[in-house]
Design an enzyme around this catalytic site. Structure first.
Site, PDB file in Angstrom:
ATOM      1  N   TYR A 105       0.955  -1.238  -0.004  1.00  0.00           N
ATOM      2  CA  TYR A 105       0.075   0.076  -0.026  1.00  0.00           C
ATOM      3  C   TYR A 105       0.670   1.220  -0.029  1.00  0.00           C
ATOM      4  O   TYR A 105       1.855   1.257  -0.852  1.00  0.00           O
ATOM      5  CB  TYR A 105      -1.035  -0.044   1.300  1.00  0.00           C
ATOM      6  CG  TYR A 105      -2.131   0.804   1.175  1.00  0.00           C
ATOM      7  CD1 TYR A 105      -2.784   0.925  -0.193  1.00  0.00           C
ATOM      8  CD2 TYR A 105      -2.313   1.939   2.006  1.00  0.00           C
ATOM      9  CE1 TYR A 105      -3.901   1.681  -0.452  1.00  0.00           C
ATOM     10  CE2 TYR A 105      -3.420   2.599   1.668  1.00  0.00           C
ATOM     11  CZ  TYR A 105      -4.360   2.549   0.852  1.00  0.00           C
ATOM     12  OH  TYR A 105      -5.271   3.405   0.315  1.00  0.00           O
ATOM     13  N   LYS A 156     -21.173 -19.747  -8.888  1.00  0.00           N
ATOM     14  CA  LYS A 156     -20.592 -19.762 -10.274  1.00  0.00           C
ATOM     15  C   LYS A 156     -19.011 -19.152 -10.203  1.00  0.00           C
ATOM     16  O   LYS A 156     -18.122 -19.731 -10.754  1.00  0.00           O
ATOM     17  CB  LYS A 156     -21.523 -18.758 -11.177  1.00  0.00           C
ATOM     18  CG  LYS A 156     -20.957 -18.929 -12.802  1.00  0.00           C
ATOM     19  CD  LYS A 156     -21.423 -20.508 -13.113  1.00  0.00           C
ATOM     20  CE  LYS A 156     -21.222 -20.662 -14.740  1.00  0.00           C
ATOM     21  NZ  LYS A 156     -22.289 -20.121 -15.345  1.00  0.00           N
ATOM     22  N   GLU A 173     -25.290 -14.654 -16.815  1.00  0.00           N
ATOM     23  CA  GLU A 173     -25.765 -15.798 -16.033  1.00  0.00           C
ATOM     24  C   GLU A 173     -27.230 -15.389 -15.834  1.00  0.00           C
ATOM     25  O   GLU A 173     -27.475 -14.482 -15.640  1.00  0.00           O
ATOM     26  CB  GLU A 173     -25.022 -16.065 -15.179  1.00  0.00           C
ATOM     27  CG  GLU A 173     -25.304 -17.553 -14.222  1.00  0.00           C
ATOM     28  CD  GLU A 173     -24.857 -18.520 -14.945  1.00  0.00           C
ATOM     29  OE1 GLU A 173     -25.078 -19.829 -14.792  1.00  0.00           O
ATOM     30  OE2 GLU A 173     -23.819 -18.284 -15.797  1.00  0.00           O
ATOM     31  N   ASP A 174     -28.274 -16.244 -16.174  1.00  0.00           N
ATOM     32  CA  ASP A 174     -29.400 -16.198 -15.632  1.00  0.00           C
ATOM     33  C   ASP A 174     -30.277 -15.107 -16.183  1.00  0.00           C
ATOM     34  O   ASP A 174     -30.959 -14.260 -15.285  1.00  0.00           O
ATOM     35  CB  ASP A 174     -29.581 -16.546 -14.286  1.00  0.00           C
ATOM     36  CG  ASP A 174     -29.268 -17.823 -13.732  1.00  0.00           C
ATOM     37  OD1 ASP A 174     -29.050 -18.906 -14.738  1.00  0.00           O
ATOM     38  OD2 ASP A 174     -28.913 -18.460 -12.500  1.00  0.00           O
ATOM     39  N   GLY A 189     -35.517 -21.419 -26.304  1.00  0.00           N
ATOM     40  CA  GLY A 189     -35.206 -20.105 -25.635  1.00  0.00           C
ATOM     41  C   GLY A 189     -33.476 -20.119 -25.834  1.00  0.00           C
ATOM     42  O   GLY A 189     -32.993 -20.386 -26.914  1.00  0.00           O
ATOM     43  N   ASN A 246     -33.775 -29.606 -15.703  1.00  0.00           N
ATOM     44  CA  ASN A 246     -33.350 -29.993 -14.231  1.00  0.00           C
ATOM     45  C   ASN A 246     -34.284 -29.150 -13.408  1.00  0.00           C
ATOM     46  O   ASN A 246     -34.915 -27.972 -13.674  1.00  0.00           O
ATOM     47  CB  ASN A 246     -32.071 -29.249 -13.900  1.00  0.00           C
ATOM     48  CG  ASN A 246     -31.109 -30.276 -13.938  1.00  0.00           C
ATOM     49  OD1 ASN A 246     -31.165 -31.448 -13.433  1.00  0.00           O
ATOM     50  ND2 ASN A 246     -29.905 -29.798 -14.271  1.00  0.00           N
ATOM     51  N   ASN A 279     -22.453 -27.782 -17.664  1.00  0.00           N
ATOM     52  CA  ASN A 279     -21.738 -26.547 -18.332  1.00  0.00           C
ATOM     53  C   ASN A 279     -20.422 -26.192 -17.527  1.00  0.00           C
ATOM     54  O   ASN A 279     -19.585 -25.789 -18.084  1.00  0.00           O
ATOM     55  CB  ASN A 279     -22.459 -25.277 -17.810  1.00  0.00           C
ATOM     56  CG  ASN A 279     -23.542 -25.171 -18.644  1.00  0.00           C
ATOM     57  OD1 ASN A 279     -24.098 -26.011 -19.269  1.00  0.00           O
ATOM     58  ND2 ASN A 279     -24.146 -23.928 -18.954  1.00  0.00           N
TER      59      ASN A 279
END
Length: 399
Positions: free
Chosen positions: A49, A104, A146-147, A206, A301, A331
């Site tokens: 630092y 994730k 994601e999602d 989709g 799923n 995945n």
């Protein structure tokens, strides 16, 4: 002898999970930040630092390229979600999606040795998400979407790819597609078929369904037919013809070469492969319409479109998305290595060639022990991410 890294027999049933065990594991979240340098003395502090860090900041100000080696940004993946399509839970919002995104990020570190942080955003506006990530760009090296719900996910990914000079990939689309192609490559070998000659039906149009169709077409499989809730997708269907700029219209113009119309029965008559990426159930009577030694990937799923014990009556190879059945299409076989390879090679984009290379690498790892119950390696196989990363980096160099 079965190699535990890639078992060829079904997994033993896992012990039932308790709420107590699950919630205890999530207390305080699943991620933490750790220093990579010592901070035990005044000298350590002076180096890491102030005042030492000022030297590094001055150097980056004079030469911004140094940020790639003197900060963690170049190796940092942000996992971005708006919480609109989380697992099978639907639109549950940003905060409720955070445990999934933390998971994730943990997978990125465990399987790809990449640092990763989740970013969940309290907006579903595509342009606002793009603007947010453009402003944050100095802080990260790649974006894993994601999602995010369809069809917004298509627009979001396309706009981010254009706006950012770093790898961007929607894993729900492309990670799924890569592993499906790897598994199908080996399933074709098990059933003594040529990959390019397969007649494939994809149930679900989709994010995942369209990406699966795209990669199969890119890999040379011409006869791909998609189904959505209204039936077979073809260019003459009134709702698709009326929406000529949509993803469905685009894929309709490049798939279904025999011009099939109707529903699952018409699509599956004489088909070699069924790939399910939707919540729609597959009737056993429709399985009977498929060719002998059919291939069935029931990937929804936690409830597959058809249970394996039913599918095996008609199919030579069966896969699901679950870990308690053979041939899990997961995945995690793809995304850690894809991002690692892209970042190792300094890629600005994740291209179709890189996805095909990833699929080939995954498929090749299973070749030595190939069987109807083993068409892809285990998600826990330590060879996977390094092999995928190397293949993707090589594809970058070849471009």
């Amino acid at each position: 002898m079965i190699n535990p890294a890639h078992p060829t027999s079904p997994n033993a049933p896992a012990a039932a999970l308790s709420d107590e065990e699950i919630f205890a594991s999530h207390q305080g979240g699943k991620l933490s930040i750790a220093s990579t340098v010592p901070l035990a003395s005044k000298r350590d502090l002076s180096i890491a630092y102030t005042p030492g860090v000022a030297q590094v900041s001055r150097a980056i100000a004079a030469n911004p390229e140094l940020a790639k080696t003197l900060t963690w940004a170049q190796r940092l993946v942000v996992v971005v979600s708006d919480g609109t399509a989380v697992l099978g839970l639907g639109n549950i919002g940003a905060s409720a999606s955070l445990p999934v995104m933390e998971g994730k990020s943990a997978l990125f570190k465990t399987f790809g040795d990449l640092d990763s942080i989740p970013l969940v955003l309290n907006t579903t506006d595509v342009d606002e998400i793009v603007e947010t990530l453009v402003r944050l760009r100095p802080s990260f090296g790649a974006v894993n979407l994601e999602d995010v719900s369809a069809p917004r996910c298509f627009e979001l990914e396309e706009k981010l790819i254009e706006a950012l000079d770093c790898p961007v990939m929607h894993d729900d689309q492309h990670g799924t597609a890569v592993v499906v192609l790897a598994a199908l490559t080996n399933a074709a070998k098990v059933t003594n078929r040529a990959l390019a000659g397969l007649k494939v039906v994809v149930s679900g149009a989709g994010a995942a369904g369209i990406a699966v169709a795209e990669i199969l077409l890119t890999a040379g499989i011409d006869d791909v037919v998609l189904l959505d809730s209204r039936g077979v997708i073809n260019r003459d269907r009134a709702d698709i013809a009326a929406d000529s700029g949509s993803k469905k219209a685009d894929i309709a113009g490049r798939s279904n070469p025999r011009g099939i119309s109707g529903g699952p029965g018409e699509a599956l008559l004489g088909a070699d492969v069924f790939i399910g990426v939707s919540s729609s159930k597959l009737d056993e009577e429709h399985l009977k319409l498929m060719n002998q030694d059919a291939i069935v990937f029931a990937l929804s799923n936690p409830d597959p479109e058809v249970l394996p014990e039913v599918a095996v009556k008609y199919a030579a190879v069966v896969a699901t998305g679950r870990s308690d059945f053979p041939n899990q299409i997961n995945n995690v076989l793809a995304f850690p290595g894809i991002f690692r390879g892209a970042l190792d090679a300094g890629a600005r984009r994740i291209t179709p060639a890189m996805k095909l290379a990833a699929a080939r690498a995954i498929a090749e790892l299973a070749e030595a022990d190939l069987s109807a119950d083993y068409i892809v390696p285990s998600p826990l196989d330590p060879r996977v991410a390094p092999a995928v990363s190397a293949a993707v980096a090589a594809a970058v160099e070849a471009q």
